[in-house]
Design a protein around this motif. Structure first.
Motif, PDB file in Angstrom:
ATOM      1  N   LEU A 109       0.831  -1.205   0.000  1.00 47.19           N
ATOM      2  CA  LEU A 109       0.000   0.000   0.000  1.00 47.19           C
ATOM      3  C   LEU A 109       0.864   1.253   0.000  1.00 47.19           C
ATOM      4  CD1 LEU A 109      -2.800   1.302   0.188  1.00 47.19           C
ATOM      5  CD2 LEU A 109      -2.682   1.063   2.671  1.00 47.19           C
ATOM      6  N   ARG A 147      -5.541   0.083  -5.096  1.00 44.85           N
ATOM      7  CA  ARG A 147      -5.353   0.836  -3.857  1.00 44.85           C
ATOM      8  C   ARG A 147      -6.411   0.491  -2.823  1.00 44.85           C
ATOM      9  NH1 ARG A 147      -5.437   7.172  -4.595  1.00 44.85           N
ATOM     10  NH2 ARG A 147      -7.505   6.617  -5.400  1.00 44.85           N
ATOM     11  N   LEU A 170      -5.973  -3.131  -1.629  1.00 44.96           N
ATOM     12  CA  LEU A 170      -4.882  -3.293  -0.669  1.00 44.96           C
ATOM     13  C   LEU A 170      -5.289  -2.799   0.715  1.00 44.96           C
ATOM     14  CD1 LEU A 170      -1.783  -2.204  -2.808  1.00 44.96           C
ATOM     15  CD2 LEU A 170      -2.385  -4.517  -2.063  1.00 44.96           C
ATOM     16  N   ILE A 171      -6.082  -1.739   0.768  1.00 45.48           N
ATOM     17  CA  ILE A 171      -6.554  -1.225   2.057  1.00 45.48           C
ATOM     18  C   ILE A 171      -7.408  -2.275   2.766  1.00 45.48           C
ATOM     19  CG2 ILE A 171      -8.106   0.452   3.143  1.00 45.48           C
ATOM     20  CD1 ILE A 171      -7.125   2.525   1.135  1.00 45.48           C
TER      21      ILE A 171
END
Length: 358
Positions: A184, A209, A212-213
């Motif tokens: 991240l 993004r 991945l969070i």
């Protein structure tokens, strides 16, 4: 850039820096920006679509149960494979929200049927997990669709967690969270490179993004709950050390943004940062959530910022609840942490530039 009107002065600034050699197609840039802005404005609809995908998938599971498809291992495997291929073809051919939702629904259903089919053939669970991760990874490279890419990233992360929990290798969760924290951070630090590396890479950056969070949050939930993943709490510093190191690295760009040039001021900032992060050394969930907040703030990712704040509040409450200490000691710890945060806030307010244009 929050407004399409900001594109022209932005391009003029770049042209002034690059010189006469800089050329661009302004109409194409504005058209692509408008397209991307429309996709971002539909984020809430996409989130609701994901929940709709889940309900539709469950309903279709019931329909297949009536047909008796689960009684045939080969039938599940073949039908699942057909649905996966069909979903990829639909998302390659069409680019509408309805088709995206339908394609993602049959994609999830296809992954589930392939998983059940492989398990029914008594294939080793590790090989089954590896094959599902491989399918999701290939789908990620074949189709650059927002919802499908997001689901594929979550499937890959879930596959890693299935392997960890099936083998009772809970200590590997620290390396899981460390990996996703670094991934991240890499995406956040190299955002411009993603947008300038071609259309396919730029399309996958958004779902990558946010994926991945959520993948990092999965690991933080497992690490932060000893009932869910019974493991030694003495190794929690492994995850926290990675999170804290990245946060300390972020201090440099933040001080630059604040216009801090004094060496003594920077020393104070790093000192207060270390004091703030020190209590989280054995609470990787808190430091991980704080990392999500700071990385999202750095790239102005409002969705990630909101998710990080909610996660931070939850993990702080959970950590406080799980502490095997007296109420007095807990109160002292919270009071001390609060004082440090207030001092840090007052320090930043005092040092922040007062003539900054918003």
């Amino acid at each position: 850039m929050d407004n399409i009107k900001d594109i022209e002065p932005f391009l003029d600034t770049i042209g002034a820096v690059e010189g006469s050699a800089f050329s661009f197609d302004e109409n194409a840039i504005k058209a692509e920006y408008a397209k991307q802005h429309k996709r971002r404005s539909n984020l809430v609809i996409k989130v609701l679509s994901i929940f709709g995908i889940l309900f539709a998938t469950f309903a279709f599971f019931g329909f297949l149960a009536i047909l008796g498809i689960y009684e045939s291992e080969l039938g599940m495997l073949l039908l699942g494979s057909i649905l996966i291929v069909l979903s990829l073809l639909l998302n390659i051919k069409f680019d509408t929200l309805i088709v995206d939702t339908f394609g993602a629904s049959i994609y999830v259903l296809g992954i589930a049927l392939v998983s059940f089919g492989l398990i029914s053939f008594e294939l080793h669970e590790d090989l089954t997990t590896f094959l599902i991760i491989t399918i999701a990874l290939c789908s990620l490279f074949v189709v650059q669709n927002y919802i499908l890419s997001f689901i594929s990233i979550l499937i890959i992360a879930s596959g890693f967690l299935v392997f960890i929990f099936s083998k009772d290798l809970f200590e590997l969760l620290h390396f899981y969270t460390a990996f996703y924290a670094l991934a991240l951070a890499y995406c956040s630090f190299n955002e411009p490179q993603f947008f300038t590396s071609g259309l396919k890479v730029s399309k996958i950056y958004g779902p990558l993004r946010i994926g991945l969070i959520f993948s990092l949050l999965f690991g933080l939930v497992a690490v932060g709950n000893y009932r869910l993943a019974p493991m030694s709490q003495n190794l929690n510093w492994i995850s926290s050390l990675v999170h804290i190191s990245i946060i300390l690295y972020l201090v440099g760009p933040i001080t630059k943004t604040l216009g801090v040039d004094s060496k003594n001021t920077k020393i104070w900032i790093y000192t207060l940062t270390c004091l703030t992060l020190l209590p989280t050394l054995f609470a990787p969930s808190i430091s991980g959530a704080l990392l999500i907040v700071l990385l999202s703030f750095r790239v102005n990712h409002k969705t990630g910022l909101g998710i990080g704040i909610v996660a931070l509040v939850y993990f702080v409450i959970q950590y406080y609840y799980d502490l095997n200490l007296t109420l007095l000691v807990k109160s002292i710890l919270l009071f001390s942490s609060g004082v440090i945060f207030v001092l840090f806030y007052l320090f930043l307010i005092k040092k922040a530039p007062t003539n900054e244009k918003v």
